[in-house]
Scaffold this motif. Sequence first.
Motif, PDB file in Angstrom:
ATOM      1  N   VAL A 165       0.836  -1.205   0.000  1.00 25.48           N
ATOM      2  CA  VAL A 165       0.000   0.000   0.000  1.00 25.48           C
ATOM      3  C   VAL A 165       0.866   1.249   0.000  1.00 25.48           C
ATOM      4  N   ARG A 166       1.933   1.242   0.772  1.00 25.29           N
ATOM      5  CA  ARG A 166       2.809   2.421   0.812  1.00 25.29           C
ATOM      6  C   ARG A 166       3.446   2.672  -0.548  1.00 25.29           C
ATOM      7  N   LEU A 167       3.926   1.606  -1.191  1.00 29.79           N
ATOM      8  CA  LEU A 167       4.545   1.760  -2.510  1.00 29.79           C
ATOM      9  C   LEU A 167       3.525   2.237  -3.547  1.00 29.79           C
ATOM     10  N   ALA A 168       2.306   1.689  -3.485  1.00 32.19           N
ATOM     11  CA  ALA A 168       1.275   2.095  -4.444  1.00 32.19           C
ATOM     12  C   ALA A 168       0.898   3.558  -4.253  1.00 32.19           C
ATOM     13  N   GLY A 170      -9.655  15.486  -4.154  1.00 30.11           N
ATOM     14  CA  GLY A 170      -8.387  15.222  -4.803  1.00 30.11           C
ATOM     15  C   GLY A 170      -7.798  13.861  -4.484  1.00 30.11           C
ATOM     16  N   ALA A 171      -6.783  13.508  -5.268  1.00 23.37           N
ATOM     17  CA  ALA A 171      -6.175  12.176  -5.169  1.00 23.37           C
ATOM     18  C   ALA A 171      -5.518  11.931  -3.824  1.00 23.37           C
ATOM     19  N   ALA A 172      -5.042  12.971  -3.160  1.00 23.31           N
ATOM     20  CA  ALA A 172      -4.412  12.772  -1.848  1.00 23.31           C
ATOM     21  C   ALA A 172      -5.396  12.140  -0.874  1.00 23.31           C
ATOM     22  N   SER A 173      -6.661  12.528  -0.959  1.00 24.25           N
ATOM     23  CA  SER A 173      -7.674  11.950  -0.077  1.00 24.25           C
ATOM     24  C   SER A 173      -7.954  10.498  -0.449  1.00 24.25           C
ATOM     25  N   LEU A 174      -7.981  10.198  -1.738  1.00 22.23           N
ATOM     26  CA  LEU A 174      -8.180   8.822  -2.175  1.00 22.23           C
ATOM     27  C   LEU A 174      -7.046   7.935  -1.681  1.00 22.23           C
ATOM     28  N   LEU A 175      -5.822   8.400  -1.792  1.00 21.94           N
ATOM     29  CA  LEU A 175      -4.678   7.616  -1.361  1.00 21.94           C
ATOM     30  C   LEU A 175      -4.620   7.521   0.160  1.00 21.94           C
ATOM     31  N   LEU A 180      -1.402  -4.784  -6.076  1.00 24.26           N
ATOM     32  CA  LEU A 180      -0.371  -4.879  -7.110  1.00 24.26           C
ATOM     33  C   LEU A 180      -0.955  -4.789  -8.515  1.00 24.26           C
ATOM     34  N   VAL A 181      -1.968  -5.619  -8.800  1.00 27.72           N
ATOM     35  CA  VAL A 181      -2.439  -5.683 -10.185  1.00 27.72           C
ATOM     36  C   VAL A 181      -3.318  -4.489 -10.545  1.00 27.72           C
ATOM     37  N   PRO A 217       5.276   5.025 -13.556  1.00 26.14           N
ATOM     38  CA  PRO A 217       5.890   3.694 -13.487  1.00 26.14           C
ATOM     39  C   PRO A 217       5.398   2.910 -12.275  1.00 26.14           C
ATOM     40  N   TRP A 218       5.330   1.606 -12.423  1.00 25.49           N
ATOM     41  CA  TRP A 218       4.890   0.739 -11.324  1.00 25.49           C
ATOM     42  C   TRP A 218       5.465  -0.650 -11.552  1.00 25.49           C
ATOM     43  N   GLU A 219       6.481  -1.000 -10.789  1.00 24.70           N
ATOM     44  CA  GLU A 219       7.066  -2.332 -10.835  1.00 24.70           C
ATOM     45  C   GLU A 219       7.447  -2.722  -9.417  1.00 24.70           C
TER      46      GLU A 219
END
Length: 216
Positions: A22-25, A99-104, A148-149, A161-163
């Motif tokens: 979750v932190r990485l995403a 905004g996206a900050a709230s979603l994250l 992940l997916v 990027p996302w790996e």
Amino acid sequence: MPPHEDQPGRDQVTAADVTLTVRLAAAALGSAPAEAWAAKAGSLEWDCWETVEHVVDDLFAYATQLTPATPEGGYVPIAMTSTRPGGAESAIHVDREKGAASLLQALEACGALLAAMVTTASPDTRAWHPYGTSDPEGFAAMGVAETLVHGHDAAQGLGVPWEPPADLCARVLGRLFPGAPADALPWAALLWATGRADLPGRPRLGEWRWYSEPRP
């Protein structure tokens, strides 16, 4: 992909893996411009915002599955709704105007809920899932897999990027996808196993599933 016996010495998926994923995403997706969130997420019919809301909802649902003293044959009955006709149904919706900050932030909050339940639930706990009644490790693995997916789907739409780490992907494959190819890199194998990529000699899967029953 029929299941087969796990290899000896399989590394388990843990609450720490949920927290890390979750932190990485959140870090990766948080780098996207605000206007990109309405873009379609990869090959999905949902946009990037709906896709991440779906992950938030999954993390929340998996946490709640581990809570009832007497589990029933279904998800905990919390109402799910969509914000548009044909949109993703979810028990959790975040106001887009915030905004996206709230979603994250919601992503991180529900990830923390799942990690807490995986940590505190007895390893003997069993709860319903349509792909097989599962244990706390299984729900941790499913939460990581969803992040992940669908993180991959959202990252495609957002243009970021996302790996994820190979060892993290390998643990998820070992827990949920015992039929995945062992001769491919773990992230590539996970994308193949979830119908998102092809591999040399292996076309993209039109149908796929994981196996969430407890494993050795």
